[in-house]
Enzyme design. Structure first.
Site, PDB file in Angstrom:
ATOM      1  N   GLU A 111      22.616  32.840 -12.295  1.00 33.50           N
ATOM      2  CA  GLU A 111      23.434  31.693 -11.890  1.00 33.50           C
ATOM      3  C   GLU A 111      24.924  32.065 -11.791  1.00 33.50           C
ATOM      4  O   GLU A 111      25.576  31.678 -10.811  1.00 33.50           O
ATOM      5  CB  GLU A 111      23.222  30.556 -12.901  1.00 33.50           C
ATOM      6  N   ARG A 156      22.057  23.972  -7.683  1.00 34.16           N
ATOM      7  CA  ARG A 156      23.075  24.992  -8.027  1.00 34.16           C
ATOM      8  C   ARG A 156      23.576  25.703  -6.762  1.00 34.16           C
ATOM      9  O   ARG A 156      23.788  26.917  -6.746  1.00 34.16           O
ATOM     10  CB  ARG A 156      22.521  26.035  -9.008  1.00 34.16           C
ATOM     11  N   SER A 166      23.751  28.769 -18.842  1.00 35.77           N
ATOM     12  CA  SER A 166      22.462  29.282 -18.341  1.00 35.77           C
ATOM     13  C   SER A 166      22.721  30.512 -17.476  1.00 35.77           C
ATOM     14  O   SER A 166      23.487  30.435 -16.526  1.00 35.77           O
ATOM     15  CB  SER A 166      21.765  28.235 -17.474  1.00 35.77           C
TER      16      SER A 166
HETATM   17  C1  LIG Z   1      28.395  26.900 -22.533  1.00 36.60           C
HETATM   18  C2  LIG Z   1      28.253  26.663 -21.043  1.00 36.60           C
HETATM   19  C3  LIG Z   1      27.438  25.633 -20.583  1.00 36.60           C
HETATM   20  C4  LIG Z   1      27.293  25.392 -19.209  1.00 36.60           C
HETATM   21  N1  LIG Z   1      26.498  24.370 -18.814  1.00 36.60           N
HETATM   22  C5  LIG Z   1      26.348  24.105 -17.493  1.00 36.60           C
HETATM   23  C6  LIG Z   1      25.523  23.010 -17.068  1.00 36.60           C
HETATM   24  O1  LIG Z   1      24.959  22.270 -17.868  1.00 36.60           O
HETATM   25  N2  LIG Z   1      25.390  22.797 -15.731  1.00 36.60           N
HETATM   26  C7  LIG Z   1      26.022  23.573 -14.812  1.00 36.60           C
HETATM   27  O2  LIG Z   1      25.859  23.310 -13.606  1.00 36.60           O
HETATM   28  N3  LIG Z   1      26.820  24.608 -15.187  1.00 36.60           N
HETATM   29  C8  LIG Z   1      27.002  24.885 -16.509  1.00 36.60           C
HETATM   30  N4  LIG Z   1      27.785  25.939 -16.903  1.00 36.60           N
HETATM   31  C9  LIG Z   1      28.431  26.786 -15.880  1.00 36.60           C
HETATM   32  C10 LIG Z   1      29.894  26.384 -15.571  1.00 36.60           C
HETATM   33  O3  LIG Z   1      30.421  25.588 -16.596  1.00 36.60           O
HETATM   34  C11 LIG Z   1      30.009  25.606 -14.249  1.00 36.60           C
HETATM   35  O4  LIG Z   1      29.454  26.351 -13.190  1.00 36.60           O
HETATM   36  C12 LIG Z   1      31.460  25.273 -13.904  1.00 36.60           C
HETATM   37  O5  LIG Z   1      31.521  24.414 -12.791  1.00 36.60           O
HETATM   38  C13 LIG Z   1      32.303  26.515 -13.619  1.00 36.60           C
HETATM   39  O6  LIG Z   1      33.642  26.090 -13.563  1.00 36.60           O
HETATM   40  P1  LIG Z   1      34.838  27.127 -13.698  1.00 36.60           P
HETATM   41  O7  LIG Z   1      36.096  26.384 -13.404  1.00 36.60           O
HETATM   42  O8  LIG Z   1      34.788  27.799 -15.012  1.00 36.60           O
HETATM   43  O9  LIG Z   1      34.516  28.136 -12.511  1.00 36.60           O
HETATM   44  P2  LIG Z   1      34.734  29.710 -12.468  1.00 36.60           P
HETATM   45  O10 LIG Z   1      33.773  30.373 -13.392  1.00 36.60           O
HETATM   46  O11 LIG Z   1      36.168  30.037 -12.640  1.00 36.60           O
HETATM   47  O12 LIG Z   1      34.305  30.013 -10.968  1.00 36.60           O
HETATM   48  C14 LIG Z   1      32.946  29.882 -10.578  1.00 36.60           C
HETATM   49  C15 LIG Z   1      32.868  30.066  -9.056  1.00 36.60           C
HETATM   50  O13 LIG Z   1      33.558  29.012  -8.409  1.00 36.60           O
HETATM   51  C16 LIG Z   1      34.621  29.516  -7.587  1.00 36.60           C
HETATM   52  N5  LIG Z   1      35.745  28.580  -7.710  1.00 36.60           N
HETATM   53  C17 LIG Z   1      36.311  28.119  -8.857  1.00 36.60           C
HETATM   54  N6  LIG Z   1      37.269  27.218  -8.569  1.00 36.60           N
HETATM   55  C18 LIG Z   1      37.321  27.111  -7.209  1.00 36.60           C
HETATM   56  C19 LIG Z   1      38.116  26.369  -6.308  1.00 36.60           C
HETATM   57  N7  LIG Z   1      39.062  25.514  -6.723  1.00 36.60           N
HETATM   58  N8  LIG Z   1      37.893  26.525  -4.970  1.00 36.60           N
HETATM   59  C20 LIG Z   1      36.938  27.384  -4.509  1.00 36.60           C
HETATM   60  N9  LIG Z   1      36.157  28.125  -5.327  1.00 36.60           N
HETATM   61  C21 LIG Z   1      36.344  27.990  -6.663  1.00 36.60           C
HETATM   62  C22 LIG Z   1      34.930  30.892  -8.154  1.00 36.60           C
HETATM   63  O14 LIG Z   1      35.532  31.720  -7.180  1.00 36.60           O
HETATM   64  C23 LIG Z   1      33.542  31.352  -8.560  1.00 36.60           C
HETATM   65  O15 LIG Z   1      32.842  31.796  -7.414  1.00 36.60           O
HETATM   66  C24 LIG Z   1      27.970  26.208 -18.269  1.00 36.60           C
HETATM   67  C25 LIG Z   1      28.798  27.237 -18.730  1.00 36.60           C
HETATM   68  C26 LIG Z   1      28.937  27.476 -20.106  1.00 36.60           C
HETATM   69  C27 LIG Z   1      29.858  28.558 -20.580  1.00 36.60           C
END
Ligand SMILES: Cc1cc2nc3c(=O)[nH]c(=O)nc-3n(C[C@H](O)[C@H](O)[C@H](O)COP(=O)(O)OP(=O)(O)OC[C@H]3O[C@@H](n4cnc5c(N)ncnc54)[C@H](O)[C@@H]3O)c2cc1C
Length: 339
Positions: free
Chosen positions: A335, A167, A239
């Protein structure tokens, strides 16, 4: 000059999966890469604190964001070539991760199926090296294109430069936090083999002879739907805590007092403890504190039961951290990114 429709005082409630109310002082939806460079060429915008937003599924807003939100909506995906027994596929940062995984499967390409149904965007996937069911994106990562606000130029980062960990990546540390991911390329093996290291997944496919990547994806989706709350129905960020990694000796000492402790030995001899088990043992599973709560089916997931503020979720997280520390001497680390 790309169009820069900067919106003031923009609501972010529907742009974070916790459904926490928050507003951005300035908001730009980024549909083409040139908009990032153009926005940051404006000294007033460049001087503002900046949040790069994907699907908002790994964020917790604890206040309004007094700065510029760049909402990554860049679209596009393609098979771009073959290299050393791998097919290279590229997707723009704003593509929905799960849709992209399903698209690779529709092209007959395996490699991402264990990571099905993870919410969020392709651009955010490398930020915390998303992982699930025995796989992480570092296993199939090839390269990414980013915009570096300091130089005003684009560059390409290879896997080694991303410093992927559990992570974790360069983007979560001081020297990478300002970088903006524009697209990501994955190398998917031509000679695909199912990855059934994760016991529950192996069990789900036990009756299937030589499962296909599509069957593995379907099994992952079924398990996730059973265990995790759908953010469209109940606000959450998946998580909430990382699984803590402790020294082998600390784990051995804990096992003397808690023989049922769930732990997984790591290649370097350290032990990864199941954060959900620790939280459950402290009696938090299914409990609420104000409008925030611990999901009854999975103690690792904190939820917004309706009307929770970021402060409510933080208060719950702190109470859980305190109890786990007092009982086990183990510090849980959140996380999601706190904003
Ligand atoms: C129901 C649920 C289940 C999940 N299961 C998992 C799992 O199994 N495994 C796991 O690893 N995660 C899981 N997650 C967490 C999440 O889905 C991941 O971390 C995902 O990659 C976040 O993507 P996002 O586009 O929503 O990022 P955001 O929440 O919008 O951003 C997260 C971080 O990334 C940065 N960021 C986003 N896009 C960019 C970009 N293009 N360039 C630079 N920085 C950027 C943001 O500034 C922030 O710091 C889960 C979340 C939920 C709600």
């Amino acid at each position: 000059m790309p169009d820069l429709a900067i919106a003031p005082d923009f609501p972010l409630d529907s742009l974070n999966t916790f459904r926490i109310p928050a507003r951005a002082r300035r908001y730009l939806r980024v549909d083409e890469p040139g908009q990032v460079a153009a926005a940051l060429a404006d000294p007033a915008l460049a001087a503002l604190p900046r949040l790069v937003l994907g699907g908002g599924s790994n964020l917790l807003f604890t206040r309004d964001f007094d700065g510029l939100v760049l909402h990554m909506a860049l679209a596009g995906r393609a098979v771009i070539g073959e290299e050393h027994g791998h097919t290279l596929v590229r997707a723009a940062a704003g593509e929905n991760w799960h849709d992209f995984v399903q698209w690779t499967l529709a092209q007959g390409l395996g490699g991402l199926e264990n990571l099905s149904l993870i919410p969020g965007t392709v651009g955010a996937a490398p930020i915390q090296n998303i992982g699930a069911y025995g796989a992480e994106i570092k296993d199939v990562f090839h390269a990414l294109t980013l915009f570096d606000p300091d130089s005003g130029a684009q560059r390409v980062l290879r896997g080694i430069d991303c410093r992927f960990g559990y992570r974790d990546s360069i983007f979560k540390h001081a020297d990478g936090a300002r970088l903006i991911v524009l697209d990501v390329t994955f190398a998917l093996p031509t000679a695909w083999q199912p990855n059934l290291r994760y016991a529950e997944l192996a069990q789900a496919l036990a009756g299937v002879d030589a499962p296909t990547a599509r069957q593995v994806s379907d099994a992952v989706i079924a398990i996730r739907r059973r265990k995790l709350p759908d953010p469209a129905v109940i606000g959450n960020a998946g998580s909430f805590f990382k699984n803590p990694v402790v020294a082998g000796e600390q784990c051995a000492r804990l096992l003397e007092s808690f023989p049922n402790l769930v732990h997984h030995r790591q290649p370097d001899g350290s032990e990864k403890l199941a954060a959900g088990w620790l939280i459950d043992q402290c009696g938090w599973k299914g409990r609420n504190l104000g409008a925030a709560g611990v999901y009854p089916q999975q103690a690792l997931v904190l939820v917004n039961n309706g009307g929770a503020s970021g402060a409510d979720v933080v208060a719950l997280a702190r109470a859980i951290q305190r109890d786990v520390y007092e009982r086990y001497g183990v510090q849980l680390e959140p996380e999601p990114v706190f904003i």
